[in-house]
Design a protein around this motif. Structure first.
Motif, short mmCIF file in Angstrom:
data_model
loop_
_atom_site.label_atom_id
_atom_site.label_comp_id
_atom_site.label_asym_id
_atom_site.label_seq_id
_atom_site.Cartn_x
_atom_site.Cartn_y
_atom_site.Cartn_z
N ASN A 142 28.28 45.22 44.76
CA ASN A 142 29.55 44.66 45.25
C ASN A 142 30.75 45.56 44.98
N VAL A 144 32.22 47.27 47.40
CA VAL A 144 33.10 47.26 48.56
C VAL A 144 33.04 45.89 49.23
N GLY A 145 34.21 45.44 49.68
CA GLY A 145 34.27 44.12 50.32
C GLY A 145 35.35 44.11 51.38
N PHE A 146 35.43 43.01 52.09
CA PHE A 146 36.50 42.87 53.07
C PHE A 146 37.72 42.23 52.42
N VAL A 147 38.89 42.60 52.88
CA VAL A 147 40.10 41.89 52.47
C VAL A 147 40.91 41.54 53.71
N ASP A 148 41.80 40.56 53.54
CA ASP A 148 42.66 40.10 54.62
C ASP A 148 41.84 39.49 55.75
N ARG A 149 42.49 39.20 56.86
CA ARG A 149 41.76 38.51 57.92
C ARG A 149 42.33 38.88 59.28
N ILE A 158 36.48 48.24 45.18
CA ILE A 158 37.03 47.88 43.88
C ILE A 158 36.98 49.16 43.05
N LYS B 36 45.53 40.60 38.68
CA LYS B 36 44.20 41.17 38.74
C LYS B 36 43.34 40.74 37.55
N GLU B 40 39.66 39.01 37.53
CA GLU B 40 38.52 39.58 36.81
C GLU B 40 37.88 38.54 35.89
N PRO B 49 31.09 37.91 42.54
CA PRO B 49 31.58 39.29 42.60
C PRO B 49 33.07 39.36 42.95
N LEU B 50 33.73 40.34 42.37
CA LEU B 50 35.16 40.52 42.60
C LEU B 50 35.49 40.74 44.08
N THR B 51 34.58 41.39 44.79
CA THR B 51 34.82 41.63 46.22
C THR B 51 34.99 40.30 46.97
N GLN B 54 38.30 38.71 46.03
CA GLN B 54 39.38 39.44 46.71
C GLN B 54 39.46 39.02 48.18
N HIS B 55 38.30 38.87 48.79
CA HIS B 55 38.25 38.47 50.19
C HIS B 55 38.93 37.11 50.37
N THR B 58 42.74 37.10 49.64
CA THR B 58 43.58 37.71 50.67
C THR B 58 43.47 36.95 51.99
N PHE B 59 42.48 36.09 52.08
CA PHE B 59 42.28 35.34 53.33
C PHE B 59 43.28 34.20 53.48
N TYR B 60 43.45 33.43 52.42
CA TYR B 60 44.33 32.27 52.50
C TYR B 60 45.75 32.61 52.09
N LYS B 61 46.68 32.10 52.89
CA LYS B 61 48.09 32.38 52.61
C LYS B 61 48.56 31.69 51.34
#
Ligand code: SF4
Ligand code: FES
Lengths: 202, 150
Positions: A142, A144-149, A158, B36, B40, B49-51, B54-55, B58-61
């Protein structure tokens, strides 16, 4: 006989339960283009380039071959005027993001896609998720992941994990249909090392 | 925000990965943003997982990965508020606070955000501070409202 009989491009095939149309077609030696599919990874269905016509009880629908499970009496058409048109548009949209991807350019030739149809928005990543899923499912790192939308979605490493794990792996690099992944990695590496020296000097 | 507080929130949810969003929401509402270190800690304890975190963050406002002010100002820019002068309200707030939408002032007092409809169009133009609605507000009254917060 427990097989599921279906027909792909006019050829009968006996598939086993749980197979996808894509797997059945591959067994028959019929090529269906894919971008986000990887045999070792869970099906994802992001790119839709594998769209085929699936006819069941007289109804035809468009489905993603890499996701759709075989069913009895299914009739599949992997090429038709409609399918080709859909794939062409998908390619044109993707090419707006990654105009120089070899994989996309090759497919574009086959489907007559115009690289310059849509205004360029070179983000390079086409969101196939191969890197993200490979790192999570196979390597279980893990990093690398997606961010934002939506239109702002992008991949992100990371730094702490990447600096430990990626240098010796990089197995995701050749999976990426564009050069976005390497670029993002190089950037992360640079950031991590500048952060490193910053912390040590400061 | 220290680990103790974060742990308390996590324990309340029995350390379950399925409560991830709830945990993040509670940290967000207590701390006004998600540092951050907090992410963690959540990653470590929920074994997510942190990924992934993070997803979601960053997805929800509703989540912020940058520090937010103690008070959040929302200005409605929806059609009804817009025709009733929301832009002038926004201009006034910007002048008074010195920040633009999406920003936070250096004293961490105010964060400013525009929204597209607060669901009370009859009250337009609407300015919301920390969840309290100030309806039919005139530019001249903005200063009085903001004065009440410190
Ligand atoms: S960086 Fe490459 S592999 Fe990763 S999601 Fe984007 S296009 Fe796919
Ligand atoms: S290969 Fe089927 S959706 Fe991408």
């Amino acid at each position: 006989m427990s097989g599921i009989i279906l027909e792909i491009d006019g050829r009968k095939f006996e598939a086993s339960e749980g197979m996808t149309i894509l797997q059945a077609a591959q067994k028959l030696g019929i090529a269906i283009p894919t971008l986000c599919h990887h045999e070792k990874l869970e099906p994802y269905g992001a790119c839709r380039i594998c769209t085929v016509e699936a006819e069941i009880r007289g109804w035809t629908k468009l489905v993603a071959a890499c996701l759709y499970p075989v069913e009895p009496n299914l009739i599949v058409r992997t090429r038709s005027e409609k399918i080709d048109r859909i794939r062409k548009t998908i390619l044109e949209l993707l090419l707006a993001h990654a105009p120089d991807s070899t994989q996309l350019k090759e497919l574009a030739k086959e489907y007559g896609a115009d690289r310059d149809r849509f205004e360029k928005e070179a983000s390079f990543c086409i969101h196939c998720g191969l890197c993200v899923r490979y790192c999570a499912e196979i390597k279980k790192k893990n990093a690398v992941g997606f961010v934002d939308r939506g239109t702002r979605r992008e991949i992100s490493f990371i730094p702490e994990i990447a600096s430990k794990e990626c240098w010796n792996c990089k197995e995701c690099f050749p999976l990426c249909p564009t050069s976005a992944l390497q670029a993002a990695y190089v950037l992360t590496e640079a950031l991590a090392s500048s952060l490193h020296s910053f912390v040590h000097e400061g | 925000m220290d680990n103790e507080k974060i742990d308390k929130i996590i324990d309340k949810h029995h350390c379950e990965a399925s409560s991830l969003i709830q945990v993040l929401l509670e940290i967000q509402s207590e701390n006004h943003w998600l540092p951050k270190e907090a992410l963690e800690r959540v990653s470590e304890r929920l074994e997510v997982p942190l990924t992934r975190i993070q997803h979601i963050a960053t997805f929800y406002k509703a989540f912020s990965l940058v520090p937010k002010g103690r008070h959040e100002i929302h200005i409605c820019m929806g059609t009804a508020c817009h025709v009733r002068g929301a832009t002038r309200i926004l201009d006034t707030v910007q002048d008074l606070t010195g920040i633009k939408p999406g920003e936070t002032d250096s004293n961490l007092k105010f964060s400013l955000q525009t929204v597209n409809c607060l669901g009370c169009c009859a009250l337009g133009p609407v300015m919301e501070v920390d969840g309290k609605h100030h309806g039919k507000i005139a530019p001249a009254n903005v200063a009085d409202v903001l004065k009440k917060y410190d």
